[in-house]
Design an enzyme around this catalytic site. Structure first.
Site, PDB file in Angstrom:
ATOM      1  N   LYS A  74       0.806  -1.237   0.000  1.00  8.42           N
ATOM      2  CA  LYS A  74       0.000   0.000   0.000  1.00  8.42           C
ATOM      3  C   LYS A  74       0.836   1.283   0.000  1.00  8.42           C
ATOM      4  O   LYS A  74       0.416   2.288  -0.551  1.00  8.42           O
ATOM      5  CB  LYS A  74      -0.938   0.023   1.215  1.00  8.42           C
ATOM      6  CG  LYS A  74      -2.199  -0.797   1.027  1.00  8.42           C
ATOM      7  CD  LYS A  74      -3.118  -0.617   2.224  1.00  8.42           C
ATOM      8  CE  LYS A  74      -4.471  -1.227   1.966  1.00  8.42           C
ATOM      9  NZ  LYS A  74      -5.414  -1.005   3.064  1.00  8.42           N
ATOM     10  N   ASP A 111     -10.154   3.723   1.502  1.00  2.73           N
ATOM     11  CA  ASP A 111     -10.374   3.365   2.917  1.00  2.73           C
ATOM     12  C   ASP A 111     -10.902   4.577   3.694  1.00  2.73           C
ATOM     13  O   ASP A 111     -11.594   4.416   4.703  1.00  2.73           O
ATOM     14  CB  ASP A 111      -9.072   2.876   3.565  1.00  2.73           C
ATOM     15  CG  ASP A 111      -8.756   1.431   3.196  1.00  2.73           C
ATOM     16  OD1 ASP A 111      -9.675   0.694   2.803  1.00  2.73           O
ATOM     17  OD2 ASP A 111      -7.572   1.041   3.286  1.00  2.73           O
ATOM     18  N   LEU A 227     -12.427  -2.228  13.106  1.00  5.27           N
ATOM     19  CA  LEU A 227     -12.267  -2.428  11.659  1.00  5.27           C
ATOM     20  C   LEU A 227     -12.360  -3.902  11.260  1.00  5.27           C
ATOM     21  O   LEU A 227     -12.501  -4.225  10.083  1.00  5.27           O
ATOM     22  CB  LEU A 227     -10.903  -1.866  11.199  1.00  5.27           C
ATOM     23  CG  LEU A 227     -10.925  -0.443  10.645  1.00  5.27           C
ATOM     24  CD1 LEU A 227     -11.642   0.525  11.545  1.00  5.27           C
ATOM     25  CD2 LEU A 227      -9.524   0.051  10.354  1.00  5.27           C
ATOM     26  N   TYR A 229     -13.916  -7.497  10.556  1.00  4.38           N
ATOM     27  CA  TYR A 229     -15.251  -7.973  10.143  1.00  4.38           C
ATOM     28  C   TYR A 229     -15.380  -9.492  10.268  1.00  4.38           C
ATOM     29  O   TYR A 229     -16.368 -10.072   9.851  1.00  4.38           O
ATOM     30  CB  TYR A 229     -15.581  -7.526   8.708  1.00  4.38           C
ATOM     31  CG  TYR A 229     -14.468  -7.764   7.730  1.00  4.38           C
ATOM     32  CD1 TYR A 229     -14.302  -8.997   7.121  1.00  4.38           C
ATOM     33  CD2 TYR A 229     -13.557  -6.747   7.432  1.00  4.38           C
ATOM     34  CE1 TYR A 229     -13.256  -9.218   6.243  1.00  4.38           C
ATOM     35  CE2 TYR A 229     -12.512  -6.960   6.559  1.00  4.38           C
ATOM     36  CZ  TYR A 229     -12.374  -8.193   5.966  1.00  4.38           C
ATOM     37  OH  TYR A 229     -11.335  -8.409   5.107  1.00  4.38           O
TER      38      TYR A 229
END
Ligand code: NAP
Length: 295
Positions: A74, A111, A227, A229
């Site tokens: 990233k 994001d 954050l 899930y």
């Protein structure tokens, strides 16, 4: 499972990272592409750190329309791109790249809007305090998003003071961002209006862990946002709901960042709910597999 038609004209979208095997993105994107009748297919593309420049050059050469970027690329991808959209510039990291017709590579970071999606409605956060647990890649987007929401004070807690200091240096253009020692988090909880977990603590398979063991003392109208899930809810969110606090899990963010990426590539807004439903089906399958001991 949806059948996704692939033709001679079908364009490629994908996810580069290492690993990519457990990602929900292919399922979500292909469901939305099928529902919208868009002639694209989205595939996982495992890329080792050493191969990143070659992989990006290859995707460009074969006419790929765009791709998502995940760990560990990233931040490193930034130097390979021609242009960064404002959210990517603010965060210093990219999770979505569009390959323009002339081969130009444009990066953005969805994001930030993804994180904002479940918080955007209803509440005025101006002048409030947010506490962010963790100082990794996702935390960068969370802090930028909290700043955009108008929080006056954003405290970031990290376990490693050197990494925390480097993290704050990267965000030194933003005002109101402060370090918080992990050992003094209990005091911070009483002041905070939004607590965000960006660490992997509590994520499957370590579901009995939590970044904090108690949320007692938090303001009754505070929001706790994790954050993660998988599982839904995490142990942290279980602690929050037991105290009557509002709990937000990571799925709305995952879905909203994917919807924004698909729009960034195709110009089309995905049909509402399609990506979320696709993700829920996969997560339910995974839960069933877990309870029957398969994974
Ligand atoms: P990352 O860059 O590896 O950052 C993880 C952070 O957690 C680091 O600051 C790390 O600290 C900290 N951490 C790890 N173990 C810890 C521990 N035992 N105690 C305290 N801190 C600890 O990962 P990321 O990309 O930011 O992702 C973080 C989490 O967010 C993951 O669970 C990921 O699935 C989730 N996420 C969700 C979404 C979504 O759409 N819902 C999007 C992005 C990420 P050190 O630096 O000291 O190692």
């Amino acid at each position: 499972m949806h059948l996704h038609a692939v033709h001679g004209t079908t364009r490629l979208l994908g996810l580069i990272g290492d690993p990519v095997g457990h990602s929900l993105s292919p399922t979500m994107h292909n469901a939305a592409l099928t529902a919208a009748g868009l002639d694209f297919v989205y595939v996982p593309l495992p890329v080792k750190a050493k191969d990143l420049p070659a992989a990006v050059a290859g995707l460009k050469a074969i006419g790929c329309a765009g791709f998502n970027v995940t760990i560990p690329h990233k931040q490193r991808i930034v130097e390979l791109l021609n242009w960064l959209e404002p959210p990517a510039r603010a965060v210093g990291a990219v999770n979505t790249v569009r390959i323009e017709a002339d081969g130009t590579l444009t990066g953005t970071n969805t994001d930030v809007v993804g994180f904002l999606a479940p918080l955007a409605e209803g509440r005025d956060w101006t002048g409030r305090t947010a506490t962010v647990l963790g100082n990794g890649g996702a935390a960068l987007a969370v802090v930028v998003a909290c700043r955009a929401l108008g929080f006056a004070r954003i405290e970031v807690a990290g376990r490693d003071p050197v990494k925390l200091s480097a993290f704050l240096t990267r965000l030194s253009d933003l005002t109101g961002v402060h370090p918080r020692e992990w050992s003094t988090l209990d005091n911070a909880l009483e002041q905070t209006d939004l607590l965000v977990n960006t660490t992997p603590l509590g994520m499957y398979p370590q579901t009995d862990t939590s970044p904090l063991d108690s949320l007692v003392g938090m303001k009754p109208d505070a929001v706790v946002y994790d954050l993660i899930y998988r599982p839904r809810p995490t142990r942290l969110l279980g602690l929050a709901t037991a105290l009557g606090l509002q709990a937000v899990d990571g799925l709305p963010m995952l879905v909203a960042q994917a919807e924004a990426a698909l729009t960034f590539w195709t110009g089309v807004t995905p049909h509402r709910g399609v990506m979320g439903q696709a993700a829920e089906v996969v997560l339910a399958d995974l839960r069933r597999a877990e309870s029957s001991g398969q994974r």
